[in-house]
Design an enzyme around this catalytic site. Structure first.
Site, mmCIF file in Angstrom:
data_model
loop_
_atom_site.group_PDB
_atom_site.id
_atom_site.type_symbol
_atom_site.label_atom_id
_atom_site.label_comp_id
_atom_site.label_asym_id
_atom_site.label_seq_id
_atom_site.Cartn_x
_atom_site.Cartn_y
_atom_site.Cartn_z
ATOM 1 N N GLY A 1 0.117 2.855 -1.036
ATOM 2 C CA GLY A 1 0.389 4.275 -0.921
ATOM 3 C C GLY A 1 0.976 4.695 0.405
ATOM 4 N N ASP A 2 1.233 3.745 1.303
ATOM 5 C CA ASP A 2 1.790 4.105 2.614
ATOM 6 C C ASP A 2 2.643 2.941 3.102
ATOM 7 O OD1 ASP A 2 2.229 5.367 5.148
ATOM 8 O OD2 ASP A 2 0.306 6.375 4.986
ATOM 9 N N ASP A 3 2.763 2.766 4.429
ATOM 10 C CA ASP A 3 3.640 1.734 4.974
ATOM 11 C C ASP A 3 3.203 0.339 4.523
ATOM 12 O OD1 ASP A 3 4.968 3.743 6.455
ATOM 13 O OD2 ASP A 3 3.495 3.564 8.067
#
Length: 469
Positions: free
Chosen positions: A250-252
């Site tokens: 959900g992110d980097d």
């Protein structure tokens, strides 16, 4: 959206990997540390009363097993074997000269009870928990001041069961910052390999204040809407090698960090000599390769190559802000294939979250000698959104051999300076001066670069490779 990833999702990823041959068959660039090293002493977690039924809590069994194995640390080290089963546990600490080995069908499950994740002091380079003032929950698998630690297996799984933490985060009912799945602090000679990591409550793998770290042949999955579930975040660490990984979170996917504002500046532990090879993945709320936004201790000598990002928000990003201080310099990202990415390259200078009111707004980051080369992309919305800081120009930004099929805006640049060659669509005005013949030495890692037309076709087979569904 499913609340967590299942083993069916993992199988789909493995099918996908069969089409991406360099992701599993490439020559290793990491300094060789054999994760299969034979430890003279070995025990199974079952010898300490653990029950792999997915219901029985096994925290004490893990703690007792590792306490017992500590007696062999000066006798060649030891191995803790986790056999097939679903082993529910709270947080536990590793020791030096230890191999934690997960069998093929072994799954370590993080407890859904926050009391099983102790609260520990904030990192000195952050000054407080990343999300909330005060302490932070300890990671599921944790180690401090260790050497010669191996976390590996026959593609076993470590599942943080993070959905309960994500819900607490969204409902703003957390009292402390969420835990990572794996965190090693002040440690050296660390290997993490041949495992699948699922559903981390927060960042997944977090080596902080570490040296000589290898993360190799791992799969990291979390739902695309899970908050802040970064894949691998080297933080104030040096000599880190990451290769042959698939990450969808959900992110980097990977974020290189080095402390937050005045605390990172004071702690002054940079991240340096970070190498990343053969990374594949996607996300919708982060980036493929990120530097920052916590970069106040400095980040330099980052080399990333053979990257494939698809159906993602951003491919490459440097994140910073006024008050960060520090530096990001000597970065080279090359051999990149992009498909269905919103923004190919981004500099975001507006990460205005600060640990407290005591940060210095006049502490400006130094961003210089950033090279991005040999990039092809299909179905790209924005080629580049490159914004420095007024009064703090980012220098020696170099783009070479970049070919992007852009469906919306090409380039939007401000407060940057640099050079380019063989860039399509034509780059923005601050980068239009040609690299050749006069500026190759101004660009990081380009002095010996020889471009050939064959590079334009590099990775074209990836554009037709199927994506995981």
């Amino acid at each position: 959206m499913k609340p967590f990833f299942s083993l069916v999702d993992v199988l789909l990823v493995l099918v996908f990997f069969s089409h991406v041959t360099w992701a599993v068959n490439g020559t290793s660039h990491c300094k060789q540390t054999d994760s299969r090293v034979i430890r003279p002493h070995s025990v199974s977690i079952t010898e300490f009363g653990a029950v792999g039924d997915g219901v029985t809590i096994n925290t004490i069994a893990f703690q007792n097993a590792i306490f017992y194995l500590n007696s062999f640390a000066d006798k060649g080290g030891a191995k803790l074997f986790v056999p097939a089963g679903r082993w529910l546990t709270g947080s536990f600490d590793l020791i030096s000269h230890l191999t934690l080995w997960l069998d093929k069908d072994a799954v370590i499950l993080g407890s859904k009870n926050s009391d099983d994740w102790p609260v520990v002091d904030p990192l000195p380079s952050y000054g407080r928990g990343r999300e909330l003032p005060g302490g932070r929950h300890q990671s599921l698998i944790f180690g401090r001041n260790l050497t010669d630690v191996i976390i590996t297996g026959d593609n076993g799984t470590i599942d943080g069961q993070g959905s309960v933490w994500w819900n607490w985060f969204r409902s703003k009912t957390l009292k402390y910052t969420r835990p990572h799945l794996v965190e090693l602090m002040n440690s050296t000679s660390v290997v993490i390999s041949n495992l699948t990591f699922l559903n981390s409550p927060f960042w997944t793998i977090h080596p902080v204040y570490c040296s000589h770290v290898i993360v190799q042949n791992v799969t990291i999955l979390a739902p695309l809407d899970s908050p802040n579930t970064d894949g691998i975040d080297p933080d104030s660490s040096d000599d880190v090698c990451i290769e042959d990984c698939y990450i969808s979170t959900g992110d980097d996917l990977i974020a290189v960090k080095s402390g937050w504002d005045e605390y990172g500046i004071s702690f002054a532990r940079p991240s340096a000599n970070i190498t990343i090879h053969r990374l594949t993945g996607h996300n919708r709320n982060g980036s493929g390769i990120a530097i920052g936004s916590e970069m106040s201790g400095g980040v330099s000598e980052v080399y990333a190559e053979n990257l494939y990002f698809f159906n993602s928000s951003t491919a490459i990003i440097i994140k910073t802000a006024r008050g960060r201080g520090g530096y990001v310099r000597n970065i080279c990202i090359s051999n990149v294939t992009l498909v269905g990415v919103d923004t190919a390259i981004r500099f975001n200078s507006n990460f205005s979250q600060h640990p407290d009111e005591f940060y210095d707004p006049n502490a400006l980051p130094v961003i210089e000698r950033i090279t991005v080369k040999d990039v092809i992309g299909e179905n790209i919305k924005v080629a580049g959104l490159l914004k420095g800081i007024e009064g703090d120009i980012f220098h020696h930004i170099c783009l070479l051999n970049v070919a992007l099929n852009v469906t919306s805006d090409p380039w939007n640049c401000s407060y940057i300076q640099g050079y380019s060659a063989l860039v399509s669509p034509e780059t923005c005005e601050p980068l239009k001066e040609s690299i050749y013949p006069n500026h190759s030495l101004d660009c990081f890692h380009l002095s010996n670069h020889l471009w050939s037309s064959g590079n334009q076709n590099r990775g074209s087979w990836l554009l037709s490779s199927p994506s995981p569904r």
